[in-house]
Write an enzyme that holds these catalytic residues in place. Structure first.
Site, PDB file in Angstrom:
ATOM      1  N   ASN A  28      53.043  -7.024  16.908  1.00 30.45           N
ATOM      2  CA  ASN A  28      51.968  -7.794  16.275  1.00 30.45           C
ATOM      3  C   ASN A  28      52.566  -9.128  15.829  1.00 30.45           C
ATOM      4  O   ASN A  28      53.327  -9.180  14.861  1.00 30.45           O
ATOM      5  CB  ASN A  28      51.432  -6.997  15.073  1.00 30.45           C
ATOM      6  CG  ASN A  28      50.385  -7.762  14.289  1.00 30.45           C
ATOM      7  OD1 ASN A  28      49.935  -8.832  14.710  1.00 30.45           O
ATOM      8  ND2 ASN A  28      49.993  -7.218  13.154  1.00 30.45           N
TER       9      ASN A  28
ATOM     10  N   LYS B 271      51.123 -11.575  14.539  1.00 28.94           N
ATOM     11  CA  LYS B 271      50.426 -12.125  13.357  1.00 28.94           C
ATOM     12  C   LYS B 271      50.136 -13.618  13.569  1.00 28.94           C
ATOM     13  O   LYS B 271      49.878 -14.033  14.693  1.00 28.94           O
ATOM     14  CB  LYS B 271      51.233 -11.829  12.084  1.00 28.94           C
ATOM     15  CG  LYS B 271      51.567 -10.322  11.952  1.00 28.94           C
ATOM     16  CD  LYS B 271      52.092  -9.926  10.607  1.00 28.94           C
ATOM     17  CE  LYS B 271      52.365  -8.431  10.570  1.00 28.94           C
ATOM     18  NZ  LYS B 271      52.844  -7.957   9.285  1.00 28.94           N
TER      19      LYS B 271
ATOM     20  N   HIS C 263      44.182  -3.661  10.213  1.00 28.67           N
ATOM     21  CA  HIS C 263      45.492  -4.013   9.649  1.00 28.67           C
ATOM     22  C   HIS C 263      45.355  -4.266   8.147  1.00 28.67           C
ATOM     23  O   HIS C 263      44.349  -4.825   7.699  1.00 28.67           O
ATOM     24  CB  HIS C 263      46.061  -5.246  10.363  1.00 28.67           C
ATOM     25  CG  HIS C 263      47.513  -5.410  10.060  1.00 28.67           C
ATOM     26  ND1 HIS C 263      47.969  -5.961   8.883  1.00 28.67           N
ATOM     27  CD2 HIS C 263      48.611  -5.063  10.769  1.00 28.67           C
ATOM     28  CE1 HIS C 263      49.295  -5.939   8.882  1.00 28.67           C
ATOM     29  NE2 HIS C 263      49.706  -5.404  10.013  1.00 28.67           N
TER      30      HIS C 263
ATOM     31  N   GLU D  14      46.575  -6.421   6.342  1.00 26.59           N
ATOM     32  CA  GLU D  14      46.361  -7.839   5.989  1.00 26.59           C
ATOM     33  C   GLU D  14      44.891  -8.217   6.163  1.00 26.59           C
ATOM     34  O   GLU D  14      44.362  -9.048   5.424  1.00 26.59           O
ATOM     35  CB  GLU D  14      47.301  -8.721   6.829  1.00 26.59           C
ATOM     36  CG  GLU D  14      48.745  -8.565   6.349  1.00 26.59           C
ATOM     37  CD  GLU D  14      49.805  -8.727   7.423  1.00 26.59           C
ATOM     38  OE1 GLU D  14      49.509  -9.310   8.487  1.00 26.59           O
ATOM     39  OE2 GLU D  14      50.941  -8.264   7.191  1.00 26.59           O
TER      40      GLU D  14
ATOM     41  N   GLU E 272      50.818   2.343   8.610  1.00 27.31           N
ATOM     42  CA  GLU E 272      51.622   1.236   8.082  1.00 27.31           C
ATOM     43  C   GLU E 272      51.519   1.229   6.559  1.00 27.31           C
ATOM     44  O   GLU E 272      50.568   0.652   6.002  1.00 27.31           O
ATOM     45  CB  GLU E 272      51.110  -0.100   8.628  1.00 27.31           C
ATOM     46  CG  GLU E 272      51.215  -0.232  10.127  1.00 27.31           C
ATOM     47  CD  GLU E 272      51.281  -1.696  10.572  1.00 27.31           C
ATOM     48  OE1 GLU E 272      52.203  -2.031  11.311  1.00 27.31           O
ATOM     49  OE2 GLU E 272      50.422  -2.494  10.150  1.00 27.31           O
TER      50      GLU E 272
ATOM     51  N   GLY F  91      56.810  -6.151   5.999  1.00 31.31           N
ATOM     52  CA  GLY F  91      57.435  -7.451   5.747  1.00 31.31           C
ATOM     53  C   GLY F  91      58.341  -7.466   4.524  1.00 31.31           C
ATOM     54  O   GLY F  91      58.752  -8.523   4.064  1.00 31.31           O
TER      55      GLY F  91
ATOM     56  N   SER G  62      58.547  -2.862   8.627  1.00 34.50           N
ATOM     57  CA  SER G  62      59.982  -3.164   8.642  1.00 34.50           C
ATOM     58  C   SER G  62      60.767  -2.336   9.668  1.00 34.50           C
ATOM     59  O   SER G  62      61.899  -1.936   9.413  1.00 34.50           O
ATOM     60  CB  SER G  62      60.585  -3.015   7.247  1.00 34.50           C
ATOM     61  OG  SER G  62      59.978  -3.946   6.345  1.00 34.50           O
TER      62      SER G  62
ATOM     63  N   GLY H  13      56.150  -5.996  13.416  1.00 36.06           N
ATOM     64  CA  GLY H  13      55.788  -7.350  13.009  1.00 36.06           C
ATOM     65  C   GLY H  13      56.939  -8.300  13.274  1.00 36.06           C
ATOM     66  O   GLY H  13      57.173  -8.751  14.396  1.00 36.06           O
TER      67      GLY H  13
HETATM   68  P1  13P Z   1      56.871  -5.958   9.736  1.00 31.90           P
HETATM   69  O1  13P Z   1      57.498  -5.258  10.916  1.00 31.90           O
HETATM   70  O2  13P Z   1      57.172  -7.430   9.697  1.00 31.90           O
HETATM   71  O3  13P Z   1      57.165  -5.246   8.450  1.00 31.90           O
HETATM   72  O4  13P Z   1      55.283  -5.870   9.946  1.00 31.90           O
HETATM   73  C1  13P Z   1      54.705  -4.656  10.257  1.00 31.90           C
HETATM   74  C2  13P Z   1      53.284  -4.894  10.624  1.00 31.90           C
HETATM   75  O5  13P Z   1      52.469  -5.238   9.769  1.00 31.90           O
HETATM   76  C3  13P Z   1      52.885  -4.732  12.026  1.00 31.90           C
HETATM   77  O6  13P Z   1      51.507  -4.768  12.176  1.00 31.90           O
END
Ligand code: 13P
Length: 249
Positions: free
Chosen positions: A9, A11, A94, A96, A166, A172, A212, A233
């Site tokens: 992803n 983002k 997601h 977010e 997640e 992140g 992560s 991510g």
């Molecule tokens: P990270 O791998 O940066 O923690 O993000 C995970 C994520 O939100 C994937 O959709």
């Protein structure tokens, strides 16, 4: 046999040039014939990534879509538009999108229905906040997110759903769920599917872990019986790291 899947992803990252460079490197260095690979670039770069992957087995996903097919929804993109440029997959739910854009389980149910009408495959995300885990509510929160957006579907629709757990506190932050925490939640999710549908459906559905995931921890996470891959991510923005994760089974 369940599919092993690694999805990246991106983002809100990558300019047009960066997206082309990243996908070109992923396509040329890919050395794996078994893991299903999906990348989710931002909308503006998605068509270039579709073209760059057209002779590879890498699939392309949107990061989101609107529930309507078309209409007066300024700034939005529909599933039929995505399909028209060859995009067969979309991420939905997601954290977010849930957190910053107020996407509720009820709205996500509509988006899920719309994506399935377009015959798209959905990477459906869910996961608890830190407070939920601290208060011991994490199973209940995850159960509600899944039940309210997905469990109205017939079993055959679940062939078009990839689940992605997640935990919000791991996204992140550099703080990964331990392999034991991931396995415990994934086994719980699979049992929910088995109870609501049947064990055949539960055994078939892929459940990804996200939060992560890095080249250094992917193998340990993916070695758990109910962890079928990852939604990546930050580490998906570097071809070498992403491909190391693709090969971590
Ligand atoms: P990270 O791998 O940066 O923690 O993000 C995970 C994520 O939100 C994937 O959709």
């Amino acid at each position: 046999m369940r599919k092993s899947i690694v999805a990246g992803n991106w983002k809100m990252n990558t300019t047009f040039a960066e997206a082309k460079a990243l996908i070109t490197e992923i396509v040329s260095d890919l050395n794996n014939e078994t893991t299903e690979i999906i990348v989710a670039p931002p909308f503006v770069n998605i068509e270039a990534v579709v073209k760059a992957t057209s002779n590879s087995r890498i699939k392309v996903a949107a990061q989101n879509m609107h529930a309507a097919t078309k209409g007066a929804y300024t700034g939005e993109v529909s599933g039929s538009m995505l399909k028209s440029i060859g995009v067969q997959h979309t991420i939905l739910g997601h954290s977010e999108r849930r957190g910053y854009f107020n996407e509720t389980n009820a709205l996500l149910k509509e988006k899920v229905n719309s994506a399935l009408t377009q015959e798209m495959t959905i990477i459906f995300c869910f996961g608890e906040e830190l407070e939920d885990r601290k208060s011991g509510n994490h199973f209940k929160v995850v159960q509600n997110q899944i039940e309210e957006a997905l469990f109205h579907l017939g079993a055959s629709s679940l062939d078009h759903i990839i689940l992605a757990y997640e935990p919000v506190w791991a996204i992140g932050t550099g703080e990964t769920a331990s392999p034991e925490q991931a396995q415990e939640m994934h086994a719980f999710i699979r049992s929910l599917v088995a109870n609501n549908y049947d064990s055949v459906t539960a055994d078939k559905i892929s459940i990804l872990y996200g939060g992560s995931v890095k080249p250094t921890n992917a193998k340990e996470l993916f070695s758990n019986p109910d962890v079928d891959g990852g939604l990546i991510g930050g580490a998906s923005l570097k071809a070498e790291d992403f491909l190391t994760i693709v090969n971590a089974f």
